[in-house]
Motif scaffolding. Structure first.
Motif, PDB file in Angstrom:
ATOM      1  N   ALA A 299       0.809  -1.236   0.050  1.00 49.08           N
ATOM      2  CA  ALA A 299       0.181  -0.010  -0.057  1.00 49.08           C
ATOM      3  C   ALA A 299       0.746   1.255  -0.054  1.00 49.08           C
ATOM      4  O   ALA A 299       0.439   2.294  -0.736  1.00 49.08           O
ATOM      5  CB  ALA A 299      -1.035  -0.119   1.241  1.00 49.08           C
ATOM      6  N   ARG A 343     -10.811   9.215 -10.426  1.00 46.49           N
ATOM      7  CA  ARG A 343     -10.797   7.724  -9.883  1.00 46.49           C
ATOM      8  C   ARG A 343      -9.403   7.485  -9.478  1.00 46.49           C
ATOM      9  O   ARG A 343      -9.269   6.833  -8.322  1.00 46.49           O
ATOM     10  CB  ARG A 343     -11.302   6.668 -10.815  1.00 46.49           C
ATOM     11  N   GLU A 346      -9.368   9.111  -6.057  1.00 47.06           N
ATOM     12  CA  GLU A 346     -10.165   8.242  -5.210  1.00 47.06           C
ATOM     13  C   GLU A 346      -9.421   7.113  -4.381  1.00 47.06           C
ATOM     14  O   GLU A 346      -9.427   6.623  -3.374  1.00 47.06           O
ATOM     15  CB  GLU A 346     -11.500   7.613  -5.738  1.00 47.06           C
ATOM     16  N   ARG A 347      -8.494   6.244  -5.319  1.00 53.34           N
ATOM     17  CA  ARG A 347      -7.603   5.547  -5.043  1.00 53.34           C
ATOM     18  C   ARG A 347      -6.447   5.940  -4.072  1.00 53.34           C
ATOM     19  O   ARG A 347      -6.227   5.108  -3.140  1.00 53.34           O
ATOM     20  CB  ARG A 347      -6.853   4.728  -6.374  1.00 53.34           C
ATOM     21  N   ALA A 349      -6.858   8.452  -2.120  1.00 59.75           N
ATOM     22  CA  ALA A 349      -7.602   8.648  -0.778  1.00 59.75           C
ATOM     23  C   ALA A 349      -7.897   7.396   0.179  1.00 59.75           C
ATOM     24  O   ALA A 349      -7.595   7.225   1.419  1.00 59.75           O
ATOM     25  CB  ALA A 349      -8.931   9.482  -0.966  1.00 59.75           C
ATOM     26  N   HIS A 350      -8.158   6.323  -0.658  1.00 55.09           N
ATOM     27  CA  HIS A 350      -8.210   4.923  -0.359  1.00 55.09           C
ATOM     28  C   HIS A 350      -7.138   4.539   0.402  1.00 55.09           C
ATOM     29  O   HIS A 350      -7.125   4.085   1.676  1.00 55.09           O
ATOM     30  CB  HIS A 350      -9.007   3.961  -1.194  1.00 55.09           C
ATOM     31  N   LEU A 351      -6.091   4.563  -0.247  1.00 52.91           N
ATOM     32  CA  LEU A 351      -4.841   4.047   0.297  1.00 52.91           C
ATOM     33  C   LEU A 351      -4.326   4.927   1.318  1.00 52.91           C
ATOM     34  O   LEU A 351      -3.805   4.246   2.255  1.00 52.91           O
ATOM     35  CB  LEU A 351      -3.724   3.995  -0.799  1.00 52.91           C
ATOM     36  N   SER A 352      -4.457   6.105   1.507  1.00 48.79           N
ATOM     37  CA  SER A 352      -4.209   7.001   2.691  1.00 48.79           C
ATOM     38  C   SER A 352      -4.839   6.619   3.767  1.00 48.79           C
ATOM     39  O   SER A 352      -4.229   6.605   5.068  1.00 48.79           O
ATOM     40  CB  SER A 352      -4.206   8.310   2.132  1.00 48.79           C
ATOM     41  N   ARG A 353      -6.293   6.238   3.770  1.00 48.71           N
ATOM     42  CA  ARG A 353      -6.918   5.726   4.842  1.00 48.71           C
ATOM     43  C   ARG A 353      -6.337   4.570   5.225  1.00 48.71           C
ATOM     44  O   ARG A 353      -6.399   4.254   6.499  1.00 48.71           O
ATOM     45  CB  ARG A 353      -8.553   5.708   4.543  1.00 48.71           C
ATOM     46  N   LYS A 354      -6.079   3.608   4.214  1.00 52.19           N
ATOM     47  CA  LYS A 354      -5.468   2.265   4.722  1.00 52.19           C
ATOM     48  C   LYS A 354      -4.289   2.639   5.696  1.00 52.19           C
ATOM     49  O   LYS A 354      -4.114   1.771   6.620  1.00 52.19           O
ATOM     50  CB  LYS A 354      -5.310   1.344   3.635  1.00 52.19           C
ATOM     51  N   GLU A 357      -4.933   3.693   9.249  1.00 50.76           N
ATOM     52  CA  GLU A 357      -5.232   2.498  10.004  1.00 50.76           C
ATOM     53  C   GLU A 357      -3.994   1.653  10.319  1.00 50.76           C
ATOM     54  O   GLU A 357      -3.822   1.095  11.705  1.00 50.76           O
ATOM     55  CB  GLU A 357      -6.167   1.531   9.076  1.00 50.76           C
TER      56      GLU A 357
END
Length: 548
Positions: A299, A343, A346-347, A349-354, A357
């Motif tokens: 990631a 898109r 968006e990817r 942003a998704h990786l940043s949230r992961k 975590e």
């Protein structure tokens, strides 16, 4: 009506119709031209007062018709498939004497044409024919020019035999290189010296190490001296012509630059040379993608790649395909780059949230360690300095190190023991490198937090490596940028491979403990130095360890 390429402005519809009819022509595969085609081209070219260019395939079929010089007729992309040559030949007319021009021959060379022919037109009739083929590599020449002769003297030339002989020689030389180098992607490395001197040479040497780690084969290293960088071509158009010729003779398909290229520079260099173009940042990202094994590391690498690629997305098609990866096109690849910018964001942003975590989990693990009161020793250093091997020797466990750049991408934590202190945790970190790409520092922020939380650092410096002082400075500056305040113990690693004078010199300049993780020498002294640094920083020894 078939499409006519090039400079068609001002032509009458009847002229365009006659040009379109050329698509119906077909030459014998073994012939350069026929008397009928020569007469037709000469007469039509004279009437419209412009040169005419035909692109033919190996079957003798006309696949493109253009008005203008050879450079005005676009050559289809991806023509070469498995053959060494493109499978296309170009025949065009000249309305004035002079033979094949440099731009003509550049078209032959850039597109690996089977042949290039220029038919001079005099008074509407065909006259002298000029014919050129690529020269086999290692001959010192880029092309082979046949003597100019009246066109009818070349009517019996066996073109097919010429092309087959050239391709056989190209294939033979490619097989020899593959036996010597393996199947790795052959690359020309380009460094730029704007006044740095030895540092520029060291950077080019490091670029070769990075290329080998990525699975490429650095066949030539070129250091270009320039007081200023060309905003369009980086090293100048003339130097790119030299690099294109060098790549052909070395059977290289890739140019790797030691500086970060702007999107415009990368596109222009690729357009001029016809080669895959990478810069140092792309190469490092490619290596990280190769070594990313855990979900967190994957990631992190993908996020770094996408942040690097996002500002370089200027459209679809070739521009996006070129950015599909480095050597071997590892990483997010073309499939992710063929989505639109929204898109892609968006990817990201998704990786940043992961990764946030993962960072929370890592912070919780650090809190548990602090509650247990076990000191943390972080191993830092330049990439391939021997950090993982030293950690394995100190902790008596863990993964074996590799003689590669950036072999470790995730913190590897192992328990160990220090005399007078007791149990400690040793953790490995990502290796540093000069001019570390900002995208990587951002993506690996959570991983580098381990360095900030450490009670003491082991700075591993390869004493056997040329330029050790410069590498020490790079790591020191990066630690300062990260805000690291923990005490540092310097380990002069690979002491068994270093020259005695180099060890003495580094010891005088920097201090440090000479160690050899493989032979076990110096480990006791290093542990004592670590224990002393921990105790001096206020770490309380475990009760049972005070008597060891």
């Amino acid at each position: 009506m078939e499409k006519i390429y090039g400079k068609t402005e001002g032509l009458r519809k009847s002229d365009l119709k006659r040009l379109s009819n050329l698509y119906r022509r077909r030459l014998p595969p073994e012939r350069v031209l026929t008397p009928e085609l020569a007469q037709t081209l000469a007469g039509l070219s004279q009437e419209i007062h412009r040169p005419i260019a035909l692109l033919l395939d190996r079957g003798g079929r006309v696949v493109r018709v253009g008005v203008g010089d050879a450079k005005d007729l676009p050559i289809p992309e991806g023509a070469r498939a498995e053959r060494r040559l493109s499978g296309f030949r170009l025949l065009h007319t000249h309305l004035s004497p002079g033979g094949l021009s440099r731009p003509d021959l550049s078209v032959l060379f850039l597109h690996r044409l089977d042949s290039l022919a220029a038919l001079e037109v005099e008074g509407g009739r065909p006259a002298t024919l000029h014919l050129a083929f690529l020269a086999p590599p290692k001959t010192g020449e880029d092309w082979r020019l046949l003597p100019p002769r009246p066109y009818f003297q070349y009517l019996d030339l066996d073109l097919r035999a010429e092309v087959e002989a050239l391709e056989e020689e190209l294939s033979r030389q490619a097989r020899v290189r593959e036996l010597l180098d393996g199947s790795g992607e052959r690359a020309i490395l380009v460094g730029v010296d704007t006044g740095e001197g030895p540092e520029a040479e060291a950077g080019l040497k490091e670029l070769a190490e990075l290329t080998r780690t990525a699975g490429g084969v650095p066949v030539k290293r070129v250091l270009v001296f320039r007081p200023g960088l060309d905003p369009r071509y980086l090293v100048g158009l003339g130097k790119l012509e030299e690099l294109k010729s060098l790549a052909y003779h070395e059977n290289a398909s890739t140019l790797i630059f030691g500086l970060e290229l702007s999107p415009a520079q990368a596109r222009e260099i690729e357009r001029v040379t016809g080669l895959k173009v990478l810069d140092r940042t792309q190469l490092i990202l490619d290596i990280f993608a190769l070594h990313a094994k855990t979900p967190e590391a994957q990631a992190q690498v993908e996020l770094a790649q996408l942040r690097y690629l996002l500002p370089r997305l200027v459209g679809k098609g070739k521009e996006m395909s070129r950015l599909g990866g480095g050597i071997g096109t590892r990483g997010p690849g073309e499939t992710k780059l063929e989505v639109d910018r929204r898109r892609l964001q968006e990817r990201i942003a998704h990786l940043s949230r992961k990764l946030e975590e993962y960072a929370r989990r890592r912070e919780e693990a650090r809190r548990q360690r602090r509650r247990q009161g076990v000191p943390l020793v972080a191993v830092v250093g330049y990439t391939n300095a021997g950090k993982t091997t030293l950690l394995q020797a100190l902790a008596r466990g863990g993964e074996a190190g590799e003689d590669k750049l950036f072999a470790t991408l995730r913190p590897l934590t192992r328990r160990g023991f220090l005399p007078g202190v007791g149990e400690v945790l040793f953790t490995d970190t990502v290796g540093f490198i000069r001019k570390m790409p900002e995208e990587l520092l951002t993506a690996f922020r959570a991983t580098l937090e381990e360095v900030r939380e450490a009670d003491v650092l082991i700075h591993v410096l390869d004493a056997s490596e040329e330029g050790a002082l410069e590498r020490h400075r790079v790591v020191r500056d990066l630690l300062l940028d990260l805000g690291v305040e923990a005490p540092v113990v310097l380990a002069l690693s690979k002491a068994d491979r270093a020259a005695p004078y180099d060890l003495y010199f580094l010891g005088e300049r920097l201090g440090g403990v000479p160690v050899s993780a493989l032979k076990g020498t110096g480990l006791r002294e290093l542990k004592e130095a670590l224990a002393g640094a921990l105790l001096a920083s206020g770490v309380r020894p475990q009760a049972w360890a005070q008597y060891t």
